[in-house]
Design an enzyme around this catalytic site. Structure first.
Site, PDB file in Angstrom:
ATOM      1  N   ASP A  53       0.835  -1.203   0.000  1.00  0.00           N
ATOM      2  CA  ASP A  53       0.000   0.000   0.000  1.00  0.00           C
ATOM      3  C   ASP A  53       0.867   1.249   0.000  1.00  0.00           C
ATOM      4  O   ASP A  53       0.507   2.279  -0.593  1.00  0.00           O
ATOM      5  CB  ASP A  53      -0.923  -0.019   1.217  1.00  0.00           C
ATOM      6  CG  ASP A  53      -1.846   1.185   1.267  1.00  0.00           C
ATOM      7  OD1 ASP A  53      -2.217   1.688   0.187  1.00  0.00           O
ATOM      8  OD2 ASP A  53      -2.202   1.630   2.371  1.00  0.00           O
ATOM      9  N   SER A  67      -3.408   8.535 -10.527  1.00  0.00           N
ATOM     10  CA  SER A  67      -4.684   8.465 -11.239  1.00  0.00           C
ATOM     11  C   SER A  67      -5.835   8.362 -10.244  1.00  0.00           C
ATOM     12  O   SER A  67      -5.660   7.842  -9.133  1.00  0.00           O
ATOM     13  CB  SER A  67      -4.710   7.266 -12.190  1.00  0.00           C
ATOM     14  OG  SER A  67      -4.651   6.041 -11.472  1.00  0.00           O
ATOM     15  N   ASP A  78      -7.855  -1.237   0.646  1.00  0.00           N
ATOM     16  CA  ASP A  78      -7.569  -1.039   2.075  1.00  0.00           C
ATOM     17  C   ASP A  78      -8.791  -1.341   2.932  1.00  0.00           C
ATOM     18  O   ASP A  78      -8.719  -2.081   3.918  1.00  0.00           O
ATOM     19  CB  ASP A  78      -7.139   0.409   2.341  1.00  0.00           C
ATOM     20  CG  ASP A  78      -5.752   0.705   1.832  1.00  0.00           C
ATOM     21  OD1 ASP A  78      -5.013  -0.244   1.540  1.00  0.00           O
ATOM     22  OD2 ASP A  78      -5.412   1.894   1.702  1.00  0.00           O
TER      23      ASP A  78
END
Length: 224
Positions: A53, A67, A78
């Site tokens: 992450d 993006s 997550d």
């Protein structure tokens, strides 16, 4: 006059940070498939996915591949992975309501934050410079502090899962673990502080985002 060629959609899907996002999803799918048969491997795979992450954000900035799709993919991954782990913890600890409440708070606060971000025209849900809460601004403004809180929260959940036996009380498990040695006690205290801070930030985030939604409604009525 030749018309300008439209940008290929596939290029965004193949951004490096988005590919890392797909890998995270695959890691989590396999991890949760084996979570009750191999706790240790599950914990390793889940933590690797969590570390990725941080990597996808670094790659996005490094190669100028930021993006909207990547940001949404990152947040959804997550939230779903943490939600799945909290559901599992709710099945092995009593009262299960504690973990289900944490799940609801996590999803609600981030959903409110994302929605309010788009309402006020911000490009990033981490843009909280106009917030009146010093803790909220510290959390999103300092990557080290936010990283500590997030890592502490996920590590605490992983440790709880590794220590879990069916239908135990979470407080009993934590107390027994803390009594083992001073180092373990210090580690748990360190993780609990980061976890508690993150939950407080979630509450502030939900309230702040809700206020923005209400303010948007009031301004909309006033401008009619």
């Amino acid at each position: 006059m030749a018309s300008k060629s439209r940008p290929r959609t596939i290029s965004v899907y193949l951004y490096i940070p988005n590919i890392i996002g797909y890998i995270r999803i695959l890691l989590n799918c396999y991890a949760f498939a084996i979570c009750f048969t191999n706790k240790e491997l599950f914990s390793v795979l889940y933590f690797i996915s969590f570390v990725c992450d941080a990597l996808d954000g670094w790659f996005a900035r490094k190669f100028n591949q930021v993006s909207t799709f990547g940001a949404v993919l990152d947040m959804v991954t997550d939230r779903i992975s943490t939600a799945c782990l909290l559901v599992i913890l709710s099945q092995v600890y009593r009262p299960s309501f504690v973990f289900l409440s944490l799940l609801a708070l996590d999803i609600a606060s981030h959903w409110f934050q994302m929605y309010s971000t788009f309402l006020v025209g911000k490009s990033n849900h981490k843009d909280v410079k106009d917030s009146t809460s010093w803790l909220f601004k510290l959390y999103y403004g300092n990557r080290m502090f936010m990283g500590y809180c997030c890592v502490a929260c996920e590590l605490l959940y992983i440790i709880l899962f590794l220590l879990a036996k069916e239908s135990e009380k979470m407080t009993d498990v934590l107390m027994d673990a803390a009594k083992q040695n001073i180092i373990y006690s210090a580690l748990l205290a360190f993780l609990l502080f980061g976890w508690a801070t993150k939950q407080l930030v979630n509450v502030i985030q939900m309230k702040t985002a809700a206020d923005l939604c209400v303010l948007y409604d009031l301004n909309k009525k006033h401008n009619k």
